[in-house]
Design a protein around this motif. Structure first.
Motif, PDB file in Angstrom:
ATOM      1  N   HIS A 229       0.855  -1.195   0.000  1.00 46.81           N
ATOM      2  CA  HIS A 229       0.000   0.000   0.000  1.00 46.81           C
ATOM      3  C   HIS A 229       0.889   1.242   0.000  1.00 46.81           C
ATOM      4  O   HIS A 229       0.700   2.168  -0.786  1.00 46.81           O
ATOM      5  N   SER A 233       4.376   0.305   4.835  1.00 43.69           N
ATOM      6  CA  SER A 233       3.156  -0.254   5.447  1.00 43.69           C
ATOM      7  C   SER A 233       3.450  -1.504   6.261  1.00 43.69           C
ATOM      8  O   SER A 233       4.202  -2.380   5.846  1.00 43.69           O
ATOM      9  N   ASP A 247      -3.821  -0.575   6.287  1.00 46.84           N
ATOM     10  CA  ASP A 247      -4.391  -0.489   4.934  1.00 46.84           C
ATOM     11  C   ASP A 247      -3.818  -1.572   4.017  1.00 46.84           C
ATOM     12  O   ASP A 247      -3.819  -1.419   2.797  1.00 46.84           O
ATOM     13  N   THR A 248      -3.288  -2.645   4.595  1.00 48.34           N
ATOM     14  CA  THR A 248      -2.771  -3.731   3.760  1.00 48.34           C
ATOM     15  C   THR A 248      -3.893  -4.665   3.344  1.00 48.34           C
ATOM     16  O   THR A 248      -4.040  -5.005   2.173  1.00 48.34           O
ATOM     17  N   GLY A 255      -5.242  -2.680   0.166  1.00 47.43           N
ATOM     18  CA  GLY A 255      -4.863  -1.269   0.080  1.00 47.43           C
ATOM     19  C   GLY A 255      -4.355  -0.902  -1.301  1.00 47.43           C
ATOM     20  O   GLY A 255      -3.580  -1.649  -1.900  1.00 47.43           O
ATOM     21  N   CYS A 376      -9.077   4.267   0.137  1.00 50.59           N
ATOM     22  CA  CYS A 376      -7.783   3.582   0.288  1.00 50.59           C
ATOM     23  C   CYS A 376      -7.802   2.178  -0.306  1.00 50.59           C
ATOM     24  O   CYS A 376      -6.763   1.567  -0.464  1.00 50.59           O
TER      25      CYS A 376
END
Ligand SMILES: [Fe+2]
Length: 379
Positions: A229, A233, A247-248, A255, A376
């Motif tokens: 992402h 991350s 946000d992975t 992400g 996102c």
């Protein structure tokens, strides 16, 4: 006769919904504005244009009981005033949401996440107005906050309620959709601020590399490097059985790898993301995945947003699509597929990243800077 309508602040409405108070929330925006984001439990009547034109019949289609009170909601809190006046004329106890959906962007609620270890507590703090999920981890009088995204006072109050002192702050990555509240919380509490190791952030913090641990009372938080992402991350593993995925990995997507990147960099990141997801998939199937975002408003229901890895693996619409054998897998096919599906670039992301890198306080009010749905995820 024109009746008056009273303003209601977003925090007041948030508190009423949180308490389960009887109240009707009436969203009078256009269908497309509504589709972008909405207030949980609200009704919708597309009366925006009619109200703006002063049409006395604008709310004619509305068929709701005159009690309980009604709060009319629009984009910025102007047209909703006309709706509220019209409702007051009809005998309702009517309010309008001051600042509209822009103000609602900061609204939040919470859910308790049950853990196997009785000595550790986990609260999911959900910014329902935008979809950001953050976490308060408490143990033995101490607490850590992961990805704080609502007003710092919220975490301070929640910690105080439990008799915890916030000692550690962690972010899973340099955020592009909201200004991290870690720095302000660190200044207000004296807590240590941890970030995944990178060379972009220019204010004091403690860098964490893969496998590094942070202890909070009885709880152990371990960083799992999951680039993709963004280059830095990471996920945070809490004990053995919970993974805060930032946000992975989301419950229905992953992400986006393209922000602040050239096409070539984005393709590289997408391949890295593939490897990171494979790393996550190698964890025990009972691992509880708790993401950093959700793509829809979180209800005031106290139910956590999360799922086990086993459930996500089997989800044919989500992770299972790429790793379940039905879709071409492998890093190149994954990168090609994902880059063909990235959503529109979110508003103000450059400015938000710059603030999160420099630690500078925003000159634009956060409400305006962070307005808009979260973008996102690729799903
Ligand atoms: Fe992000």
């Amino acid at each position: 006769m024109t009746s008056s309508a009273a303003p209601m602040q977003a925090e007041t409405l948030r508190g009423l919904l949180d308490a389960g108070a009887p109240i009707t929330v009436l969203d009078i925006r256009t269908r497309s504005d509504r589709a972008e984001w909405w207030i949980p439990h609200s009704l919708h009547l597309d009366a925006y244009d009619a109200l703006r034109q002063g049409d006395p019949e604008a709310l004619t289609g509305l068929d709701i009981p005159v009690s309980p009170p009604v709060v009319a909601v629009c984009r910025a809190g102007v047209v909703a005033q006309a709706a509220a006046r019209s409702l007051a004329d009809r005998g309702f106890q009517a309010f309008y949401l001051e600042g509209g959906m822009k103000a609602w962007g900061q609204a939040w609620n919470r859910a308790e996440v049950p853990l196997a270890n009785p000595g550790v507590s986990l609260i999911q703090v959900r910014r329902t107005g935008k979809g950001c999920l953050s976490y308060l981890i408490g143990s033995q009088g101490k607490a850590a906050v992961v990805d704080p995204a609502v007003d710092p006072g919220v975490y301070l109050r929640l910690a105080e309620e439990r008799g915890w002192r916030i000692t550690s702050l962690l972010d899973t990555h340099i955020h592009a959709d909201h200004v991290s509240r870690s720095r302000e919380l660190a200044q207000r509490t004296g807590a240590r601020l941890f970030l995944p190791a990178q060379d972009r952030v220019r204010y004091p913090h403690r860098p964490l590399d893969d496998g590094d641990q942070v202890r909070v009372g009885d709880a152990t938080i371990t960083l799992l490097a999951t680039p993709g992402h963004t280059p830095e991350s990471a996920c945070f593993r809490l004990e053995e059985d919970v993974l805060l995925t930032g946000d992975t990995l989301f419950l229905g997507g992953v992400g986006r790898p393209d922000l602040e990147a050239t096409d070539e960099q984005a393709a590289g990141r997408a391949r890295q993301l593939h490897a990171s997801l494979e790393r996550i998939l190698a964890l025990r199937g009972t691992t509880l995945i708790l993401p950093g975002h959700t793509d829809r408003p979180v209800p005031f229901d106290g139910r956590m947003v999360g799922a086990t890895l086993d459930v996500l693996r089997k989800d044919a619409e989500g992770l299972g699509r790429w790793f379940g054998g039905t879709h071409p897998s492998g890093p190149d096919a994954f990168a090609h597929w994902i880059l063909g599906r990235v959503p529109p670039t979110p508003a103000n992301h450059r400015e938000i990243v710059r603030l999160n890198e420099t630690g500078t306080t925003s000159v634009t009010p956060l409400e305006a800077l962070e307005a808009g749905a979260n973008r996102c995820a690729v799903s």
